[in-house]
Design a protein around this motif. Structure first.
Motif, PDB file in Angstrom:
ATOM      1  N   LYS A 152       1.433   2.893   0.451  1.00 11.25           N
ATOM      2  CA  LYS A 152       2.616   2.074   0.663  1.00 11.25           C
ATOM      3  C   LYS A 152       2.273   0.595   0.485  1.00 11.25           C
ATOM      4  O   LYS A 152       1.144   0.166   0.729  1.00 11.25           O
ATOM      5  N   ARG A 153       3.240  -0.169   0.077  1.00 13.04           N
ATOM      6  CA  ARG A 153       3.031  -1.610  -0.142  1.00 13.04           C
ATOM      7  C   ARG A 153       3.307  -2.345   1.171  1.00 13.04           C
ATOM      8  O   ARG A 153       4.403  -2.839   1.423  1.00 13.04           O
ATOM      9  N   ASP A 154       2.275  -2.405   2.007  1.00 18.00           N
ATOM     10  CA  ASP A 154       2.414  -3.060   3.294  1.00 18.00           C
ATOM     11  C   ASP A 154       1.133  -3.825   3.634  1.00 18.00           C
ATOM     12  O   ASP A 154       0.150  -3.797   2.884  1.00 18.00           O
ATOM     13  N   SER A 155       1.128  -4.492   4.773  1.00 18.00           N
ATOM     14  CA  SER A 155      -0.001  -5.344   5.151  1.00 18.00           C
ATOM     15  C   SER A 155      -1.271  -4.542   5.374  1.00 18.00           C
ATOM     16  O   SER A 155      -2.362  -4.954   4.967  1.00 18.00           O
ATOM     17  N   GLY A 156      -1.143  -3.377   6.029  1.00 17.95           N
ATOM     18  CA  GLY A 156      -2.320  -2.566   6.326  1.00 17.95           C
ATOM     19  C   GLY A 156      -3.030  -2.093   5.066  1.00 17.95           C
ATOM     20  O   GLY A 156      -4.262  -2.213   4.945  1.00 17.95           O
ATOM     21  N   ASN A 157      -2.283  -1.551   4.124  1.00 16.45           N
ATOM     22  CA  ASN A 157      -2.889  -1.071   2.880  1.00 16.45           C
ATOM     23  C   ASN A 157      -3.409  -2.222   2.023  1.00 16.45           C
ATOM     24  O   ASN A 157      -4.429  -2.076   1.334  1.00 16.45           O
ATOM     25  N   THR A 158      -2.710  -3.355   2.059  1.00 12.95           N
ATOM     26  CA  THR A 158      -3.194  -4.517   1.310  1.00 12.95           C
ATOM     27  C   THR A 158      -4.547  -4.964   1.841  1.00 12.95           C
ATOM     28  O   THR A 158      -5.465  -5.262   1.063  1.00 12.95           O
ATOM     29  N   PHE A 197       3.073 -11.727  -3.250  1.00 13.34           N
ATOM     30  CA  PHE A 197       3.123 -10.816  -2.105  1.00 13.34           C
ATOM     31  C   PHE A 197       2.315 -11.434  -0.958  1.00 13.34           C
ATOM     32  O   PHE A 197       1.092 -11.577  -1.034  1.00 13.34           O
ATOM     33  N   LEU A 198       2.974 -11.800   0.133  1.00 12.28           N
ATOM     34  CA  LEU A 198       2.363 -12.597   1.200  1.00 12.28           C
ATOM     35  C   LEU A 198       1.153 -11.949   1.876  1.00 12.28           C
ATOM     36  O   LEU A 198       0.201 -12.657   2.226  1.00 12.28           O
ATOM     37  N   PRO A 199       1.130 -10.628   2.130  1.00  9.26           N
ATOM     38  CA  PRO A 199      -0.044 -10.048   2.792  1.00  9.26           C
ATOM     39  C   PRO A 199      -1.370 -10.304   2.074  1.00  9.26           C
ATOM     40  O   PRO A 199      -2.430 -10.226   2.695  1.00  9.26           O
ATOM     41  N   TYR A 200      -1.326 -10.620   0.775  1.00  7.11           N
ATOM     42  CA  TYR A 200      -2.561 -10.941   0.060  1.00  7.11           C
ATOM     43  C   TYR A 200      -3.274 -12.130   0.705  1.00  7.11           C
ATOM     44  O   TYR A 200      -4.503 -12.160   0.802  1.00  7.11           O
ATOM     45  N   GLN A 201      -2.515 -13.113   1.111  1.00  5.28           N
ATOM     46  CA  GLN A 201      -3.117 -14.359   1.584  1.00  5.28           C
ATOM     47  C   GLN A 201      -3.959 -14.139   2.837  1.00  5.28           C
ATOM     48  O   GLN A 201      -5.114 -14.588   2.909  1.00  5.28           O
ATOM     49  N   ASN A 202      -3.415 -13.452   3.827  1.00  5.75           N
ATOM     50  CA  ASN A 202      -4.175 -13.192   5.051  1.00  5.75           C
ATOM     51  C   ASN A 202      -5.358 -12.275   4.793  1.00  5.75           C
ATOM     52  O   ASN A 202      -6.452 -12.480   5.345  1.00  5.75           O
ATOM     53  N   ALA A 203      -5.163 -11.247   3.950  1.00  2.48           N
ATOM     54  CA  ALA A 203      -6.236 -10.293   3.681  1.00  2.48           C
ATOM     55  C   ALA A 203      -7.392 -10.964   2.940  1.00  2.48           C
ATOM     56  O   ALA A 203      -8.570 -10.757   3.268  1.00  2.48           O
TER      57      ALA A 203
END
Length: 302
Positions: free
Chosen positions: A112-118, A140-146
């Motif tokens: 799924k395209r979500d923060s956890g999988n990113t 896609f914003l979760p990229y930045q934190n990851a």
């Protein structure tokens, strides 16, 4: 028990790597459809293990990241609350990390395209690369934190933000369904560090290659995956074949050779042998003739 000959196994895998579906491969090779699916699943799992063993200790100078949409069993709009294992059906995204200079797929992840999988995808990428390569992603914003968590605050990270037209208002149905929305603006933003080049063009072109090279990613067809395990195996098979066997038109070598993890162009037979060598030793057998079994039962002898 009929064991599928190695020559037939090579023929089946070659057909799948050329973008044919399970049914088309079965018709062309004369191998039972169930046998084709079982072999594809086993070789795909072996390719995933092979990728884990080969794609480590890499020093790419620049990486491009993107996600590729597909679905399993049914589209997301048809997924109900009562569907068992809802995370394994509906929309699925394949994250791709592509080396810009080698064009090699260094890391990939399907879910799924979500923060956890990113974050899990970026963590896998971090384990494969050494140093601090420049990274380009979409918005896609979760990229930045990851990326910040795995690579640190000083990593050179740039983002490509594309703005699309409000959609196909007034267009005919065929044009709306088959034509993508028009890009009306592109912005390049620096998230951290000082990237020398911000672009996702290579990985977006790679997405097209995946759709052409794996039937499960074809839009508006019935070639979609019915189970997530089979879908992930098909992705792994494509990635291994792309990296090791396909000579890139502009590089004049395979991506794995350009990356320095292979010294020659692999054949499909090489890929098959290496993938199966990572799996438990179980013979690939041909499926039983169900029509024959049904005739025996109908005759009162079953």
């Amino acid at each position: 028990m009929n064991i599928l000959p190695r020559e037939k196994q090579i023929e089946v895998i070659a057909a799948l790597c050329d973008g044919l579906g399970i049914r088309a491969t079965s018709r062309i090779t004369g191998v039972n459809r169930g046998t084709v699916g079982a072999l594809a699943l086993k070789v795909g799992r072996g390719c995933a293990e092979l990728h884990d063993r080969m794609m480590v200790g890499l020093r790419p100078s620049r990486l491009e990241l993107d996600e590729l949409w597909s679905f399993v069993a049914k589209k997301q709009v048809r997924v109900g609350k009562n569907d068992l294992g809802a995370a394994s059906v509906g929309d699925q995204y394949t994250y791709i990390a592509l080396g810009a200079s080698s064009r090699a797929i260094i890391s990939y992840f399907t879910g799924k395209r979500d923060s956890g999988n990113t974050h899990e995808f970026i963590a896998d990428l971090r384990q494969r690369v050494i140093g601090s390569p420049e990274i380009s992603t979409d918005g896609f914003l979760p990229y930045q934190n990851a990326i910040r968590a795995e690579f640190g605050n000083r990593i050179a990270h740039g983002v490509v933000n594309k703005t699309y037209s409000v959609t196909h208002i007034g267009m005919k149905e065929a044009a709306r369904r088959y034509s993508p929305a028009q890009v009306v603006a592109v912005e390049y933003d620096v998230v951290s560090g000082v990237p020398s080049h911000i672009s996702t063009s290579y990985v977006e072109r790679s997405n097209l290659s995946i759709r052409m090279g794996s039937k499960r990613f074809s839009r508006l067809s019935n070639g979609f995956s019915k189970k997530l395990d089979n879908h992930c195996a098909a992705v792994s098979l494509y990635v291994a074949h792309y990296n090791l066997c396909r000579v890139h038109e502009s590089l004049r070598s395979t991506p794995a050779m350009a990356l320095g993890v292979a010294d020659r162009v692999w054949t499909v037979a090489d890929l098959l042998d290496a993938a199966l060598a990572t799996q438990p030793i179980t013979p690939v057998t041909t499926a039983p003739d169900r029509r024959k079994r049904f005739r025996v039962i109908e005759g009162g002898k079953g």
